[in-house]
Design a protein around this motif. Structure first.
Motif, PDB file in Angstrom:
ATOM      1  N   GLY A   1      19.644  90.430  75.152  1.00  0.00           N
ATOM      2  CA  GLY A   1      19.888  89.892  73.811  1.00  0.00           C
ATOM      3  C   GLY A   1      19.941  88.376  73.865  1.00  0.00           C
ATOM      4  O   GLY A   1      19.684  87.749  74.897  1.00  0.00           O
ATOM      5  N   ARG A   2      20.319  87.765  72.781  1.00  0.00           N
ATOM      6  CA  ARG A   2      20.362  86.310  72.713  1.00  0.00           C
ATOM      7  C   ARG A   2      21.531  85.752  73.518  1.00  0.00           C
ATOM      8  O   ARG A   2      22.632  86.288  73.456  1.00  0.00           O
ATOM      9  CB  ARG A   2      20.456  85.855  71.257  1.00  0.00           C
ATOM     10  N   THR A   3      21.252  84.699  74.257  1.00  0.00           N
ATOM     11  CA  THR A   3      22.286  84.019  75.016  1.00  0.00           C
ATOM     12  C   THR A   3      22.529  82.648  74.406  1.00  0.00           C
ATOM     13  O   THR A   3      21.633  82.040  73.828  1.00  0.00           O
ATOM     14  CB  THR A   3      21.877  83.856  76.492  1.00  0.00           C
ATOM     15  N   VAL A   4      23.747  82.155  74.533  1.00  0.00           N
ATOM     16  CA  VAL A   4      24.125  80.863  73.981  1.00  0.00           C
ATOM     17  C   VAL A   4      23.955  79.800  75.058  1.00  0.00           C
ATOM     18  O   VAL A   4      24.399  79.966  76.202  1.00  0.00           O
ATOM     19  CB  VAL A   4      25.577  80.875  73.466  1.00  0.00           C
ATOM     20  N   HIS A   5      23.285  78.723  74.678  1.00  0.00           N
ATOM     21  CA  HIS A   5      23.013  77.643  75.619  1.00  0.00           C
ATOM     22  C   HIS A   5      23.412  76.327  74.980  1.00  0.00           C
ATOM     23  O   HIS A   5      23.055  76.052  73.837  1.00  0.00           O
ATOM     24  CB  HIS A   5      21.523  77.628  75.981  1.00  0.00           C
ATOM     25  N   ALA A   6      24.144  75.504  75.703  1.00  0.00           N
ATOM     26  CA  ALA A   6      24.593  74.205  75.183  1.00  0.00           C
ATOM     27  C   ALA A   6      23.596  73.128  75.570  1.00  0.00           C
ATOM     28  O   ALA A   6      23.173  73.033  76.723  1.00  0.00           O
ATOM     29  CB  ALA A   6      25.973  73.867  75.731  1.00  0.00           C
ATOM     30  N   GLY A   7      23.206  72.332  74.597  1.00  0.00           N
ATOM     31  CA  GLY A   7      22.295  71.229  74.846  1.00  0.00           C
ATOM     32  C   GLY A   7      22.831  69.930  74.280  1.00  0.00           C
ATOM     33  O   GLY A   7      23.888  69.897  73.635  1.00  0.00           O
ATOM     34  N   LEU A   8      22.090  68.841  74.513  1.00  0.00           N
ATOM     35  CA  LEU A   8      22.488  67.517  74.040  1.00  0.00           C
ATOM     36  C   LEU A   8      21.287  66.824  73.419  1.00  0.00           C
ATOM     37  O   LEU A   8      20.146  66.990  73.884  1.00  0.00           O
ATOM     38  CB  LEU A   8      23.027  66.675  75.201  1.00  0.00           C
ATOM     39  N   THR A   9      21.536  66.051  72.364  1.00  0.00           N
ATOM     40  CA  THR A   9      20.489  65.237  71.749  1.00  0.00           C
ATOM     41  C   THR A   9      21.058  63.855  71.439  1.00  0.00           C
ATOM     42  O   THR A   9      22.270  63.687  71.295  1.00  0.00           O
ATOM     43  CB  THR A   9      19.964  65.856  70.442  1.00  0.00           C
ATOM     44  N   ALA A  10      20.169  62.898  71.318  1.00  0.00           N
ATOM     45  CA  ALA A  10      20.560  61.552  70.878  1.00  0.00           C
ATOM     46  C   ALA A  10      19.380  60.926  70.154  1.00  0.00           C
ATOM     47  O   ALA A  10      18.219  61.210  70.464  1.00  0.00           O
ATOM     48  CB  ALA A  10      20.971  60.682  72.063  1.00  0.00           C
ATOM     49  N   THR A  11      19.675  60.093  69.173  1.00  0.00           N
ATOM     50  CA  THR A  11      18.634  59.372  68.438  1.00  0.00           C
ATOM     51  C   THR A  11      18.917  57.880  68.477  1.00  0.00           C
ATOM     52  O   THR A  11      20.062  57.454  68.376  1.00  0.00           O
ATOM     53  CB  THR A  11      18.558  59.840  66.969  1.00  0.00           C
ATOM     54  N   VAL A  12      17.844  57.093  68.621  1.00  0.00           N
ATOM     55  CA  VAL A  12      17.938  55.641  68.676  1.00  0.00           C
ATOM     56  C   VAL A  12      16.814  55.072  67.825  1.00  0.00           C
ATOM     57  O   VAL A  12      15.652  55.462  67.978  1.00  0.00           O
ATOM     58  CB  VAL A  12      17.796  55.123  70.123  1.00  0.00           C
ATOM     59  N   ARG A  13      17.154  54.149  66.931  1.00  0.00           N
ATOM     60  CA  ARG A  13      16.112  53.498  66.130  1.00  0.00           C
ATOM     61  C   ARG A  13      15.366  52.495  67.007  1.00  0.00           C
ATOM     62  O   ARG A  13      15.966  51.695  67.727  1.00  0.00           O
ATOM     63  CB  ARG A  13      16.728  52.793  64.919  1.00  0.00           C
ATOM     64  N   VAL A  14      14.028  52.542  66.892  1.00  0.00           N
ATOM     65  CA  VAL A  14      13.176  51.693  67.726  1.00  0.00           C
ATOM     66  C   VAL A  14      11.989  51.218  66.889  1.00  0.00           C
ATOM     67  O   VAL A  14      11.788  51.641  65.753  1.00  0.00           O
ATOM     68  CB  VAL A  14      12.653  52.468  68.963  1.00  0.00           C
ATOM     69  N   ARG A  15      11.205  50.350  67.486  1.00  0.00           N
ATOM     70  CA  ARG A  15       9.920  49.964  66.910  1.00  0.00           C
ATOM     71  C   ARG A  15       8.935  49.782  68.054  1.00  0.00           C
ATOM     72  O   ARG A  15       9.330  49.583  69.213  1.00  0.00           O
ATOM     73  CB  ARG A  15      10.034  48.689  66.079  1.00  0.00           C
ATOM     74  N   LEU A  16       7.669  49.876  67.717  1.00  0.00           N
ATOM     75  CA  LEU A  16       6.643  49.612  68.712  1.00  0.00           C
ATOM     76  C   LEU A  16       6.594  48.117  69.005  1.00  0.00           C
ATOM     77  O   LEU A  16       6.873  47.301  68.129  1.00  0.00           O
ATOM     78  CB  LEU A  16       5.277  50.072  68.207  1.00  0.00           C
ATOM     79  N   PRO A  17       6.245  47.732  70.226  1.00  0.00           N
ATOM     80  CA  PRO A  17       6.098  46.300  70.525  1.00  0.00           C
ATOM     81  C   PRO A  17       5.106  45.649  69.578  1.00  0.00           C
ATOM     82  O   PRO A  17       4.104  46.256  69.192  1.00  0.00           O
ATOM     83  CB  PRO A  17       5.571  46.308  71.969  1.00  0.00           C
ATOM     84  N   ARG A  18       5.374  44.431  69.177  1.00  0.00           N
ATOM     85  CA  ARG A  18       4.549  43.759  68.168  1.00  0.00           C
ATOM     86  C   ARG A  18       3.096  43.610  68.607  1.00  0.00           C
ATOM     87  O   ARG A  18       2.188  43.630  67.794  1.00  0.00           O
ATOM     88  CB  ARG A  18       5.141  42.387  67.834  1.00  0.00           C
TER      89      ARG A  18
END
Length: 411
Positions: free
Chosen positions: A285-302
């Protein structure tokens, strides 16, 4: 008229006669949608026979093998002309399939998925020396981009774009022999991906949905420019060494506007990580798994952005396992209004396409066309996509692993 997804019976599997009857019923129903643009009744009949053959014949889906179901040599000549020498336009058929799938089972996103087609010789349209990732070697092969309409439950290819190298486009003899239209111009694989996506949204009027793509070997700046200038939301998997400029107040002040690799940025974003819960299918059956995420605002080099206004509001999205390597995956997106758990769910959708490609598309012969004709390749790809859709809509595809559920964990 609407085709609905057919579910299996309560004991888990449809019996063989019921499965076949269901598939044939869906094929007849879908054929009236697909082949309405074909002007002649014999073309409509051949179209249905070809899809039947892709679904029914064992082994390689060559025109000879398909025609063996419908009368041998005479049928082979007719089918060969229908695919490689006829004048019917595959575009309206492909568009009708895409719109029908949108009506009966809307997608969550469109995956832009390259497909390498190994070839023994060099006469098939577009063949060149290419790297085949599945075999880990350079070999003679065609390469195409498929646009897959994908959700957690299923996926289907709805558009294809065959990549033609300069060795074909600059050779007048090859162009003439393969009947490559003059409108087909040189483009990179990244441009090929962007144009395949724009073909369904700009040209066919399908809803704009997130474009998913593995861009680790791509020109990320060019792909971002192409999609974002068309107003397309995107989620691109990127390599750890992609250089970006930090534009996030949550990072240390020393990182402001500094260029560094995506991996370095996400290491600095460790304090910003949020827990997520993934429920994955397993033997018990389904198992529970803990994960991590993060978001950072960025831009491409000019120096790569050209017009910086196209590349504002980009977010670098990191994914990892609790206690595991950080980051395990890196994604670049312009979708700023979704919670990280929702972005994570989108990032899992390519797994569905990989499963369906192996278990459905390969079985209906998506890579089996062996002719020289440019139009022939596109007609075969279109009808193989229709066969794939029949298998999905009728529930006669082989069982696949369920996609993982992702939810936000409590802080």
């Amino acid at each position: 008229m609407q085709t609905r997804l057919h579910r299996s019976t309560t004991d888990g599997e449809l019996s063989y006669p019921v499965r076949e009857a269901t598939r044939d019923s869906v094929l007849r129903e879908l054929s009236t949608v697909l082949f309405g643009s074909l002007p002649r009744s014999d073309q409509r009949r051949r179209g249905m026979e070809y899809v039947q053959g892709l679904l029914g014949v064992e082994g390689r889906k060559s025109i000879r093998n398909i025609s063996s179901l419908f009368g041998g040599e005479a049928a082979e000549q007719s089918l060969h002309h229908f695919i490689s020498g006829s004048t019917w336009d595959w575009g309206p058929v492909r568009r009708a399939l895409a719109r029908h799938l949108e009506e009966v089972s809307p997608a969550r996103a469109y995956l832009l998925q390259p497909m390498v087609i190994p070839k023994a010789g060099d006469s098939s349209v577009g063949v060149d020396r290419r790297f085949c990732p599945h075999r880990g070697q350079i070999m003679n092969a065609q390469q195409a981009v498929g646009v897959w309409a994908v959700s957690e439950e299923h996926s289907s290819p709805i558009n294809w774009r065959l990549h033609l190298p300069d060795t074909w486009l600059d050779d007048k003899t090859r162009r003439r022999q393969a009947a490559i239209p003059e409108t087909v111009l040189p483009e990179s694989m990244d441009q090929c991906c962007v144009e395949a996506y724009l073909g369904i949204t700009r040209d066919w009027g399908l809803p704009v949905r997130p474009a998913l793509m593995d861009a680790r070997q791509s020109d990320v700046a060019g792909t971002v420019r192409g999609l974002q200038s068309a107003g397309a939301p995107m989620l691109l998997r990127v390599s750890a060494n992609l250089r970006l400029a930090a534009a996030d107040a949550g990072l240390p002040r020393a990182a402001a506007d500094a260029e560094m690799t995506a991996h370095q940025l996400m290491l600095m974003a460790r304090p910003l990580r949020q827990p997520v819960i993934q429920r994955r299918p397993g033997p018990g059956g389904r198992t529970v798994h803990a994960g991590l995420t993060a978001t950072v605002r960025v831009r491409l080099p000019r120096r790569t952005a050209r017009r910086p206004s196209w590349c504002r509001d980009l977010v670098l999205f990191g994914v990892g396992d609790n206690g595991g390597r950080w980051p395990a995956e890196l994604w670049l997106t312009n979708i700023t209004d979704l919670h990280p758990s929702q972005l994570l769910r989108l990032s899992k959708l390519p797994q569905r396409v990989n499963q369906d490609f192996a278990q459905i598309a390969e079985r209906v012969g998506i890579r089996d066309y062996s002719g020289r004709s440019f139009s022939g390749w596109h007609r075969h790809a279109t009808l193989a996509s229709a066969a794939h859709a029949v298998a999905v809509l009728s529930g006669t595809a082989e069982p696949v692993t369920e996609a993982a559920e992702v939810t936000q964990a409590s802080a």
